[in-house]
Scaffold this motif. Structure first.
Motif, PDB file in Angstrom:
ATOM      1  N   GLU A 101     -11.809  43.537  32.727  1.00 13.49           N
ATOM      2  CA  GLU A 101     -13.028  44.199  33.185  1.00 13.49           C
ATOM      3  C   GLU A 101     -13.487  43.691  34.532  1.00 13.49           C
ATOM      4  OE1 GLU A 101     -15.150  45.209  28.872  1.00 13.49           O
ATOM      5  OE2 GLU A 101     -15.620  43.328  29.916  1.00 13.49           O
ATOM      6  N   THR A 102     -13.351  42.414  34.826  1.00 11.62           N
ATOM      7  CA  THR A 102     -13.991  41.826  36.009  1.00 11.62           C
ATOM      8  C   THR A 102     -13.041  41.343  37.089  1.00 11.62           C
ATOM      9  OG1 THR A 102     -14.053  39.657  34.936  1.00 11.62           O
ATOM     10  CG2 THR A 102     -15.936  41.115  34.575  1.00 11.62           C
ATOM     11  N   THR A 103     -11.830  40.986  36.727  1.00  5.86           N
ATOM     12  CA  THR A 103     -10.894  40.404  37.707  1.00  5.86           C
ATOM     13  C   THR A 103     -10.255  41.519  38.526  1.00  5.86           C
ATOM     14  OG1 THR A 103     -10.421  38.658  36.109  1.00  5.86           O
ATOM     15  CG2 THR A 103      -8.901  38.860  37.952  1.00  5.86           C
ATOM     16  N   PRO A 104      -9.993  41.256  39.829  1.00  5.43           N
ATOM     17  CA  PRO A 104      -9.280  42.264  40.627  1.00  5.43           C
ATOM     18  C   PRO A 104      -7.993  42.711  39.933  1.00  5.43           C
ATOM     19  CG  PRO A 104     -10.072  40.496  42.027  1.00  5.43           C
ATOM     20  CD  PRO A 104     -10.378  40.076  40.622  1.00  5.43           C
ATOM     21  N   GLU A 105      -7.702  44.032  40.144  1.00  4.83           N
ATOM     22  CA  GLU A 105      -6.607  44.619  39.379  1.00  4.83           C
ATOM     23  C   GLU A 105      -5.276  43.871  39.541  1.00  4.83           C
ATOM     24  OE1 GLU A 105      -8.699  46.200  41.240  1.00  4.83           O
ATOM     25  OE2 GLU A 105      -9.484  48.003  40.253  1.00  4.83           O
ATOM     26  N   ALA A 106      -4.938  43.497  40.772  1.00 11.71           N
ATOM     27  CA  ALA A 106      -3.647  42.831  41.004  1.00 11.71           C
ATOM     28  C   ALA A 106      -3.574  41.504  40.257  1.00 11.71           C
ATOM     29  CB  ALA A 106      -3.433  42.609  42.506  1.00 11.71           C
ATOM     30  N   GLU A 107      -4.684  40.726  40.308  1.00 12.43           N
ATOM     31  CA  GLU A 107      -4.710  39.449  39.614  1.00 12.43           C
ATOM     32  C   GLU A 107      -4.711  39.646  38.100  1.00 12.43           C
ATOM     33  OE1 GLU A 107      -7.499  35.418  39.343  1.00 12.43           O
ATOM     34  OE2 GLU A 107      -7.860  36.946  40.905  1.00 12.43           O
ATOM     35  N   ALA A 108      -5.484  40.645  37.659  1.00 11.98           N
ATOM     36  CA  ALA A 108      -5.535  40.923  36.224  1.00 11.98           C
ATOM     37  C   ALA A 108      -4.174  41.352  35.695  1.00 11.98           C
ATOM     38  CB  ALA A 108      -6.574  42.006  35.936  1.00 11.98           C
ATOM     39  N   GLU A 109      -3.464  42.138  36.494  1.00 11.08           N
ATOM     40  CA  GLU A 109      -2.116  42.585  36.089  1.00 11.08           C
ATOM     41  C   GLU A 109      -1.190  41.398  35.883  1.00 11.08           C
ATOM     42  OE1 GLU A 109       2.025  43.219  36.769  1.00 11.08           O
ATOM     43  OE2 GLU A 109       0.727  42.606  38.445  1.00 11.08           O
ATOM     44  N   GLY A 110      -1.276  40.407  36.755  1.00  8.84           N
ATOM     45  CA  GLY A 110      -0.445  39.214  36.608  1.00  8.84           C
ATOM     46  C   GLY A 110      -0.784  38.419  35.365  1.00  8.84           C
ATOM     47  N   LEU A 111      -2.072  38.298  35.064  1.00 11.25           N
ATOM     48  CA  LEU A 111      -2.486  37.546  33.873  1.00 11.25           C
ATOM     49  C   LEU A 111      -2.078  38.269  32.585  1.00 11.25           C
ATOM     50  CD1 LEU A 111      -6.046  36.425  35.080  1.00 11.25           C
ATOM     51  CD2 LEU A 111      -3.991  35.013  34.862  1.00 11.25           C
ATOM     52  N   VAL A 112      -2.185  39.607  32.598  1.00 13.78           N
ATOM     53  CA  VAL A 112      -1.732  40.377  31.437  1.00 13.78           C
ATOM     54  C   VAL A 112      -0.231  40.235  31.259  1.00 13.78           C
ATOM     55  CG1 VAL A 112      -1.488  42.706  30.470  1.00 13.78           C
ATOM     56  CG2 VAL A 112      -3.631  42.029  31.563  1.00 13.78           C
ATOM     57  N   ASN A 113       0.483  40.197  32.380  1.00  9.25           N
ATOM     58  CA  ASN A 113       1.947  40.042  32.314  1.00  9.25           C
ATOM     59  C   ASN A 113       2.319  38.689  31.704  1.00  9.25           C
ATOM     60  OD1 ASN A 113       4.692  40.703  32.837  1.00  9.25           O
ATOM     61  ND2 ASN A 113       4.628  39.425  34.673  1.00  9.25           N
ATOM     62  N   GLU A 114       1.586  37.618  32.070  1.00  7.65           N
ATOM     63  CA  GLU A 114       1.865  36.304  31.488  1.00  7.65           C
ATOM     64  C   GLU A 114       1.603  36.291  29.986  1.00  7.65           C
ATOM     65  OE1 GLU A 114      -0.348  33.377  33.583  1.00  7.65           O
ATOM     66  OE2 GLU A 114       0.671  33.696  35.505  1.00  7.65           O
ATOM     67  N   LEU A 115       0.526  36.960  29.560  1.00  7.72           N
ATOM     68  CA  LEU A 115       0.218  37.022  28.137  1.00  7.72           C
ATOM     69  C   LEU A 115       1.279  37.832  27.395  1.00  7.72           C
ATOM     70  CD1 LEU A 115      -1.758  36.274  25.898  1.00  7.72           C
ATOM     71  CD2 LEU A 115      -3.024  38.385  26.401  1.00  7.72           C
ATOM     72  N   THR A 116       1.776  38.888  28.047  1.00  5.51           N
ATOM     73  CA  THR A 116       2.844  39.696  27.439  1.00  5.51           C
ATOM     74  C   THR A 116       4.104  38.851  27.210  1.00  5.51           C
ATOM     75  OG1 THR A 116       1.992  41.657  28.578  1.00  5.51           O
ATOM     76  CG2 THR A 116       4.229  41.792  27.704  1.00  5.51           C
ATOM     77  N   LYS A 117       4.441  38.045  28.196  1.00  4.92           N
ATOM     78  CA  LYS A 117       5.609  37.166  28.063  1.00  4.92           C
ATOM     79  C   LYS A 117       5.402  36.156  26.927  1.00  4.92           C
ATOM     80  CE  LYS A 117       7.163  37.374  32.875  1.00  4.92           C
ATOM     81  NZ  LYS A 117       7.373  36.589  34.129  1.00  4.92           N
TER      82      LYS A 117
END
Length: 884
Positions: free
Chosen positions: A766-782
């Motif tokens: 909701e709050t983090t810039p999209e590019a940074e949020a995408e990276g964090l979601v990718n780490e959680l996916t891994k």
């Protein structure tokens, strides 16, 4: 014409050997002279130096021997021959240091009071010397000089005394470490490659299939396996010798009387026995034990033996003194420290990360320096006393040079033999013999036996073995192992060393025996031992596990043992599983118990896979029983099918041989297009017509019922193979399905640990810039990817990441997908907990029960009991000819 030059080659070699010309030069000399004569004759009478060669030309065959020998030295994988000078040094050093004399005197005192004890002691010492020296001439001469006078002085029969000494001296040919076994292993390694190619071609011609199943392939051997394979036959031979002497002494006590020891069997006597006997036994244990345990290669074991011989000579040659045993004690202490360091510390210098590691390295370095000091100290003593070290090094260099020169000469002789079609001639002769493999084998063994009258073991090993071994190893009817063939040849060569009138051992003994011992008495004495050796040959030939079991056992128990899924082990593995299922109902009970589990707590896909796995367990049980039933049907049908199969395959072999000549003639005829070559063309066409007529005649001999019988038997074997293949797939599935569920349950803790990061991800999206949020979601996916069974959560997170990563990032879609991931996570928490409570115990019991039966193929390695069963099963030769 090739046959004339082949005969000339053999004649020149025989004449040069008979005239006393050194064998190291007679072999290559005969090859070079014959090839030169053939080339000159072809040039003057046919206009081409290549005219009278089976194939190729003189330059090719002259260089072939050297090229082949270079292949032995320049291939890193084939470094076994390095062990030869090491074992030669070890043997000569022990012989020069009078260890043999000490052993004979001490053992004679120990065994003397027993009937025939003096003769038994000679056999015992002969076995020990064989395990330390491996040099026949040195052993026979040493025991002849030391023990023969003592035996004659104590009223032993001259025949028994000389026969015992000569036979015991030849044990070095078969008891490892043996030079002949090293050379045989090297030659058989090449022969197995040729045999494998020949068997694959035979399978293709017989079945039409492009590839041959690996279970039918020929296995290679090594010097270490040859040592292991020869150990038990060597002990059998020693036991036969001792038993014969004991029985002879009991039946005829006047010819082998007991020799009472005049001294006392006190502590001093026992100390003398220990000092004399323990060091050679310890050296044997270090050399052979290091190979058997997989600690050292044959080359490294040879270095151990050479160093041990120097240490022993270092305290035996000096007359005495306070420091006499210091080098030996220092070496023992150093080896003890090295063993302690290796077992207690990580000795990898590159991986030092603690004080304990540094301490281990320091202890190892200090012990190594101590060992080097002990070796240098012993070497200095040996060098000072009668210049023994220089003499041993000189003898080692001479003997080693002789061995390798003979290897070179034999390689050139073998090349010349092949140049004139000798190999093809031998192959056609052996394959054309009636009686199959065993007739071929008997003929080959008889030829080797006769050649042993005239040639040393090195010439036999490097001239005869490369020619005949591929033929014998390729035969699928016996399906022998290379190590068994090597040991049988080694036993045969040993027997020929004793056979009058040309036995080498008899010549060695005659040179040191007193004049009172007549040559005829020596000949009479060895007859019984020759019969014993033939008996040993028969025993080993009739019971292959005596040779095969020990190498197999060491292989299956080693760290590099073949995995249970190895295709060559499946028949033995299925027999083992079948025996386990017959002996216990535990597997069937475990399957029934697993079926009572409530699978509804699992998601549909996991429940379906697990239920399917349990169904596959029933299928595997049924298909294994079906495979055994089909195998019995095949065995019942085989006796009726085998005779016709042998006849037809023999006819087809003749047809293939003729077909090869037909192709050659057709090629030659196609090149004769000039009118001036019409006569030659007509001659070749007439020869072609003869071969075609022979092929037609052979084809007419194939029985009319062959096609139907072959098709019927093929269906039976296919039914068995299909049942086995279905069993293997079903057994794997029956074990894998519950394992996958247990793997999911094992990851419960990791899955629960991801709840916090997953809950916190909403605010991130909701709050983090999209590019940074995408990276964090990718780490959680891994992170979820690393957790078994969390695919639905992972998929939802991937979609959320994709929404954030698009050209126009969509937080709303990402949050929707994120919410799906949370729902999936919460659902998993529920069923994971239920499955943990209701299924884990039952599935764990199921897996543990099936681990040794249906699940054995999926284990990383065999258990000890399973490894021993595999070693025992694979030690037998299995007839596979009906598959060809």
């Amino acid at each position: 014409m090739e046959l004339y030059f082949l005969a000339l080659l053999i004649l020149i070699m025989a004449m040069s050997l008979g005239s006393g010309f050194p064998v190291a030069f007679a072999l290559p000399g005969a090859a070079i002279i014959t090839i030169g004569i053939a080339a000159g004759t072809g040039y003057f009478f046919a206009g081409s130096t290549d005219a009278y060669f089976h194939s190729g030309g003189p330059s090719q065959w002259l260089s072939a021997g050297v090229t082949n020998l270079r292949g032995v030295y320049w291939e890193v994988e084939r470094d076994t021959l390095i062990a030869i000078p090491l074992f030669i040094f070890m043997g000569i050093m022990l012989q020069r240091s009078k260890i043999a004399e000490d052993l004979l005197v001490t053992m004679a005192r120990l065994f003397g009071p027993v009937p025939g004890g003096l003769g038994i002691s000679v056999v015992f010492v002969g076995a020990l010397l064989a395990a330390t020296t491996g040099i026949v001439g040195a052993t026979v001469v040493a025991m002849g000089l030391i023990s023969l006078p003592a035996m004659l002085r104590n009223n032993y029969s001259s025949s028994l005394a000389t026969g015992t000494i000569a036979a015991s001296g030849t044990l070095g040919q078969i008891i490892p470490p043996s030079i002949v076994l090293i050379i045989l292993a090297d030659q058989l390694a090449s022969a197995t490659d040729q045999a494998s190619t020949a068997r694959k071609l035979l399978h293709k011609e017989a079945t039409g299939e492009l590839s041959m199943p690996s279970v039918f392939d020929v296995a290679s051997t090594s010097a270490g396996e040859m040592f292991l394979g020869a150990f038990i036959p060597g002990m059998v031979l020693v036991g036969l010798y001792m038993l014969y002497i004991l029985v002879f002494a009991i039946l005829r006590p006047k010819h082998a009387p007991a020799v009472p020891y005049e001294g006392k069997f006190d502590a001093g006597f026992l100390r003398n026995v220990a000092i004399t006997l323990v060091p050679p036994l310890a050296l044997i244990f270090l050399v052979l034990g290091s190979i058997i345990a997989g600690i050292a290669t044959v080359n490294q074991a040879g270095a151990i033996g050479a160093a041990g011989a120097m240490i022993m000579a270092g305290y035996r040659l000096p007359k005495g003194g306070k420091t006499l045993y210091y080098p030996a004690l220092m070496a023992l202490l150093a080896m003890g420290m090295i063993a302690f360091a290796l077992t207690s510390f990580d000795m990898n210098i590159k991986a030092i990360d603690s004080g304990a590691d540094q301490l281990g390295i320091a202890i190892g370095a200090f012990a190594t320096v101590m060992l080097l000091v002990a070796l240098v100290w012993s070497g200095a003593r040996i060098f000072k006393i009668e210049n023994t070290l220089q003499g041993v090094m000189l003898e080692t260099a001479k003997t080693t040079s002789l061995v390798f020169i003979i290897l070179l000469g034999a390689a050139m002789l073998t090349a010349a033999f092949r140049a004139f079609g000798g190999e093809e001639l031998v192959k056609e002769f052996l394959l054309g013999l009636p009686g199959g493999f065993w007739m071929q084998f008997i003929i080959v063994m008889l030829v080797i036996f006769i050649l042993g009258f005239f040639l040393d073991f090195i010439e036999i090993a490097v001239v005869v073995v490369p020619i005949v071994a591929p033929i014998l190893l390729a035969d699928p009817s016996a399906n022998i192992t290379a190590v068994w063939l090597g040991v049988m040849i080694g036993l045969n060569i040993q027997t020929s060393f004793l056979t009058p009138p040309f036995g080498f051992a008899l010549f060695y003994l005659r040179g040191v025996a007193p004049a009172v011992v007549k040559t005829v008495q020596m000949y009479k004495g060895v007859i019984a031992f020759i019969l014993l050796q033939i008996s040993a040959l028969t025993i080993v030939g009739g019971f292959p596990p005596l040779v095969n079991y020990l190498p197999n056992r060491v292989s299956f128990l080693s760290e590099s043992s073949p995995p249970p899924r190895n295709p060559k082990l499946q028949l033995c593995l299925e027999d083992y599983v079948g025996q386990q299922l017959m002996q216990s109902t535990a597997t069937a009970d475990a399957i029934a118990a697993a079926r009572g589990l409530d699978l509804s707590v699992l998601p549909k896909d996991l429940a379906k896979d697990l239920a399917g796995g349990l169904d596959q367990a029933d299928t595997a049980m049924a298909k294994l029983a079906e495979a055994f039933a089909s195998a019995e049907v095949v065995q019942e049908a085989a006796p009726a099918y085998r005779p016709m199969h042998g006849v037809v395959r023999g006819i087809e072999k003749q047809i293939r041989n003729r077909g090869t000549h037909v192709k050659e003639l057709e090629t030659r005829i196609s090149r004769l297009r000039d009118e001036s070559e019409a006569a030659e063309r007509a001659k070749l066409e007439a020869e072609l017509a003869v071969y075609n007529a022979e092929i037609a005649a052979f084809e007419a001999e194939i029985p009319d019922a062959w096609e139907d019988q072959h098709a019927t038997f093929l269906k039976l074997t296919q039914a068995e193979n299909k049942a086995r293949a279905v069993y293997r797939r079903a057994a794997d599935a029956a074990y894998e399905a519950p394992l996958s569920v247990l793997a999911v349950l094992d990851s419960n803790a990791d899955f629960a640990a991801l709840e916090g990061p997953l809950r916190d991800m909403r605010s991130t999206i909701e709050t983090t810039p999209e590019a940074e949020a995408e990276g964090l979601v990718n780490e959680l996916t891994k992170a979820f990817s690393a957790v078994e069974g969390s695919d639905d959560v992972k998929k939802a997170l991937k979609k959320a990441r994709k929404a954030l990563k698009s050209k126009t990032p969509d937080r709303a879609t990402a949050l929707v997908e994120y919410d799906k991931a949370v729902v999936a996570y919460e659902e998993q928490v529920v069923w994971r907990g239920s499955a943990e409570d209701q299924l884990r115990a039952g599935l764990t019991s199921y897996v543990e029960t099936l681990k040794g039966t249906l699940g054995v193929r999926l284990q990383k390695r065999f258990t000890r009991d399973q490894a021993l069963e595999m070693a025992s099963c694979t030690a037998y030769h299995r007839d596979i000819s009906l598959n060809f």
